[in-house]
Enzyme design. Structure first.
Site, PDB file in Angstrom:
ATOM      1  N   ARG A   1     -14.084 -11.053  -7.581  1.00  0.00           N
ATOM      2  CA  ARG A   1     -14.016  -9.523  -8.362  1.00  0.00           C
ATOM      3  C   ARG A   1     -13.218  -9.553  -9.490  1.00  0.00           C
ATOM      4  O   ARG A   1     -13.558  -8.748 -10.536  1.00  0.00           O
ATOM      5  CB  ARG A   1     -13.581  -8.624  -7.237  1.00  0.00           C
ATOM      6  CG  ARG A   1     -13.388  -7.251  -7.514  1.00  0.00           C
ATOM      7  CD  ARG A   1     -13.283  -6.444  -6.366  1.00  0.00           C
ATOM      8  NE  ARG A   1     -12.190  -6.432  -5.476  1.00  0.00           N
ATOM      9  CZ  ARG A   1     -10.974  -5.763  -5.788  1.00  0.00           C
ATOM     10  NH1 ARG A   1     -10.969  -4.771  -6.515  1.00  0.00           N
ATOM     11  NH2 ARG A   1      -9.827  -5.908  -5.249  1.00  0.00           N
TER      12      ARG A   1
ATOM     13  N   LYS B   1     -13.443  -4.109   8.526  1.00  0.00           N
ATOM     14  CA  LYS B   1     -12.968  -4.733   7.047  1.00  0.00           C
ATOM     15  C   LYS B   1     -12.231  -6.157   7.089  1.00  0.00           C
ATOM     16  O   LYS B   1     -11.320  -6.498   7.681  1.00  0.00           O
ATOM     17  CB  LYS B   1     -11.544  -3.970   6.679  1.00  0.00           C
ATOM     18  CG  LYS B   1     -11.526  -3.918   4.997  1.00  0.00           C
ATOM     19  CD  LYS B   1     -10.301  -2.871   4.502  1.00  0.00           C
ATOM     20  CE  LYS B   1     -10.219  -3.016   3.064  1.00  0.00           C
ATOM     21  NZ  LYS B   1      -9.235  -4.146   2.798  1.00  0.00           N
TER      22      LYS B   1
ATOM     23  N   ASP C   1       0.890  -1.139  -0.157  1.00  0.00           N
ATOM     24  CA  ASP C   1      -0.022   0.042  -0.044  1.00  0.00           C
ATOM     25  C   ASP C   1       0.881   1.243  -0.031  1.00  0.00           C
ATOM     26  O   ASP C   1       0.592   2.269  -0.640  1.00  0.00           O
ATOM     27  CB  ASP C   1      -1.035  -0.036   1.043  1.00  0.00           C
ATOM     28  CG  ASP C   1      -2.160  -0.984   1.242  1.00  0.00           C
ATOM     29  OD1 ASP C   1      -2.576  -1.197   2.234  1.00  0.00           O
ATOM     30  OD2 ASP C   1      -2.098  -1.456   0.052  1.00  0.00           O
TER      31      ASP C   1
HETATM   32  N1  LIG Z   1     -13.489  -6.397   3.232  1.00  0.00           N
HETATM   33  C1  LIG Z   1     -14.613  -5.782   3.833  1.00  0.00           C
HETATM   34  O1  LIG Z   1     -15.076  -5.871   4.901  1.00  0.00           O
HETATM   35  C2  LIG Z   1     -15.389  -4.879   3.038  1.00  0.00           C
HETATM   36  C3  LIG Z   1     -16.581  -4.102   3.438  1.00  0.00           C
HETATM   37  N2  LIG Z   1     -16.835  -4.322   4.737  1.00  0.00           N
HETATM   38  N3  LIG Z   1     -17.105  -3.348   2.647  1.00  0.00           N
HETATM   39  C4  LIG Z   1     -16.951  -2.996   1.402  1.00  0.00           C
HETATM   40  O2  LIG Z   1     -17.516  -2.237   0.745  1.00  0.00           O
HETATM   41  C5  LIG Z   1     -17.495  -2.100  -0.859  1.00  0.00           C
HETATM   42  C6  LIG Z   1     -18.663  -1.399  -1.194  1.00  0.00           C
HETATM   43  C7  LIG Z   1     -18.216  -0.598  -2.676  1.00  0.00           C
HETATM   44  C8  LIG Z   1     -16.620  -0.780  -2.579  1.00  0.00           C
HETATM   45  C9  LIG Z   1     -16.194  -1.482  -1.471  1.00  0.00           C
HETATM   46  N4  LIG Z   1     -15.731  -3.679   0.777  1.00  0.00           N
HETATM   47  C10 LIG Z   1     -15.196  -4.626   1.573  1.00  0.00           C
HETATM   48  O3  LIG Z   1     -14.003  -5.014   0.891  1.00  0.00           O
HETATM   49  C11 LIG Z   1     -13.492  -4.472  -0.294  1.00  0.00           C
HETATM   50  C12 LIG Z   1     -14.108  -5.157  -1.530  1.00  0.00           C
HETATM   51  C13 LIG Z   1     -13.026  -5.107  -2.460  1.00  0.00           C
HETATM   52  C14 LIG Z   1     -11.655  -4.882  -1.757  1.00  0.00           C
HETATM   53  C15 LIG Z   1     -11.976  -4.692  -0.411  1.00  0.00           C
HETATM   54  O4  LIG Z   1     -11.624  -5.844   0.196  1.00  0.00           O
END
Ligand SMILES: NC(=O)c1c(N)nc(OC2CCCC2)nc1O[C@@H]1CCC[C@@H]1O
Length: 329
Positions: free
Chosen positions: A139, A118, A41
């Site tokens: 994805r 997350k 990152d």
């Molecule tokens: N990893 C997670 O817990 C998490 C989360 N709780 N909420 C989101 O919201 C999305 C909605 C639109 C873009 C991201 N994304 C998450 O993980 C993202 C997905 C792609 C990269 C991250 O891992």
């Protein structure tokens, strides 16, 4: 950032690009990272910083021009009609405050955030037609993912039939618990196989399997967090979306909270930063999402990430299998 001449910027980018690309290939294609996420990152943010200074130096092969993981050639591909975006990362309270300021300036008032852990897994999209699960996919690069429907059907906490005959798409994170990770690695060690570096790679390596029977032999879990298409459901906030996902039979992480502005966010971050090692699933930060879905739409997305959410990243958990830090000369 100290003023960098174009020549210096070009030279630094020529070093950073291949380094990031090789780290990314190891992470996504072989599910075996060689550096901690925060090392990646940090260097990635440096690349973005320089590319922002000199946009003319952006090249098609720059990591900033690709999103997400590479799709293995041997999976059927699926196209995400609504791209599966990633999210911006911040590493300090100050940057969180800057994010909040930007939002408040944009909408003209304080906003509620839905604060979520997350989960350190891999993103998953599930499509249901009349309540029946018809497609599961990864994805991929955000637009093209891998069709893993048969594998997804072996994941016990994913309903194959919803409690209502809805035609919707939902998204979440597929992960492997730390307990299952230890069990699986012990099994692999006993069989003389290479062990997985961490639960995220074990989950990715288990979900992205060509043989669903292998996936079925691994205990994968999910926490779902987004309803992409609502099929007439009256949901106006992210928090309601999580409650609706739960009502429909999905597994939803129970820790989410709604805060007004940043009040309470620091406590949430500190608390889960402290209990992180005791959780049976990996987390690598906290996600702040503007709770009101209409506001999310109003704020919109950039090419790669939504403007209405941010990920606050924790420092990496101790792990001895990857480079912890690199001083970039
Ligand atoms: N990893 C997670 O817990 C998490 C989360 N709780 N909420 C989101 O919201 C999305 C909605 C639109 C873009 C991201 N994304 C998450 O993980 C993202 C997905 C792609 C990269 C991250 O891992």
């Amino acid at each position: 950032m100290a003023d960098l001449t174009k020549e210096q910027a070009s030279q630094e980018l020529d070093k950073i690009r291949p380094q990031l690309n090789s780290w990314r290939d190891a992470y996504y294609t072989k599910d075996a990272p060689v550096v901690e996420d925060n090392v990646y990152d940090k260097l990635y943010n440096r690349l973005l910083e320089i590319e922002q200074m000199y946009p003319e130096l952006v090249t098609p092969d720059s990591p900033s021009q690709q999103v997400g993981d590479v799709t293995l050639p041997d999976f059927n591909k699926v196209t995400h009609d609504i791209p599966m975006l990633s999210m911006g990362d911040v590493f300090s309270e100050e940057e969180l405050a800057e994010f909040n300021d930007r939002i408040e300036k944009n909408v003209g008032h304080e906003v509620d955030y839905n604060v979520e852990l997350k989960i350190d897994g891999l993103s998953l999209s599930l499509i249901y037609e009349n309540g029946i699960l018809v497609q599961g996919s990864t994805r991929g690069n955000g637009t093209i993912g891998e069709n893993v429907t048969e594998n997804v059907k072996t994941i016990k906490d994913i309903p194959q039939k919803l409690s209502r005959p809805l035609s919707i798409e939902v998204r979440g994170e597929c992960f492997m618990s730390k307990k299952e990770f230890l069990r699986l690695n012990q099994e692999r060690e006993n069989e003389g196989q290479q062990v997985f570096a961490n639960p995220r790679n074990a989950a990715a390596g288990s979900l992205r399997q060509l043989d669903p029977k292998v996936t079925a032999s691994r205990k994968l879990d999910t926490f779902m967090y987004t309803i992409v298409t609502f099929d007439g459901m009256n949901v106006t906030t992210q928090h309601q979306a999580l409650e609706t996902l739960q009502e429909l039979g999905f597994n939803v992480n129970p820790t989410a909270q709604v805060t007004t502005g940043l009040k309470g966010v620091q406590n949430f971050i500190e608390h889960y930063g402290e209990v992180r090692d005791d959780l049976d699933y990996g987390i690598d930060g906290v996600v702040l999402k503007v709770d009101d879905l209409a506001l999310q739409q109003q704020l919109g997305n950039t090419v790669k990430v939504p403007r209405w959410e941010i990920a606050y990243k924790f420092p990496p958990e101790q792990s001895e299998t990857v480079v912890r830090d690199i001083t970039w000369t």
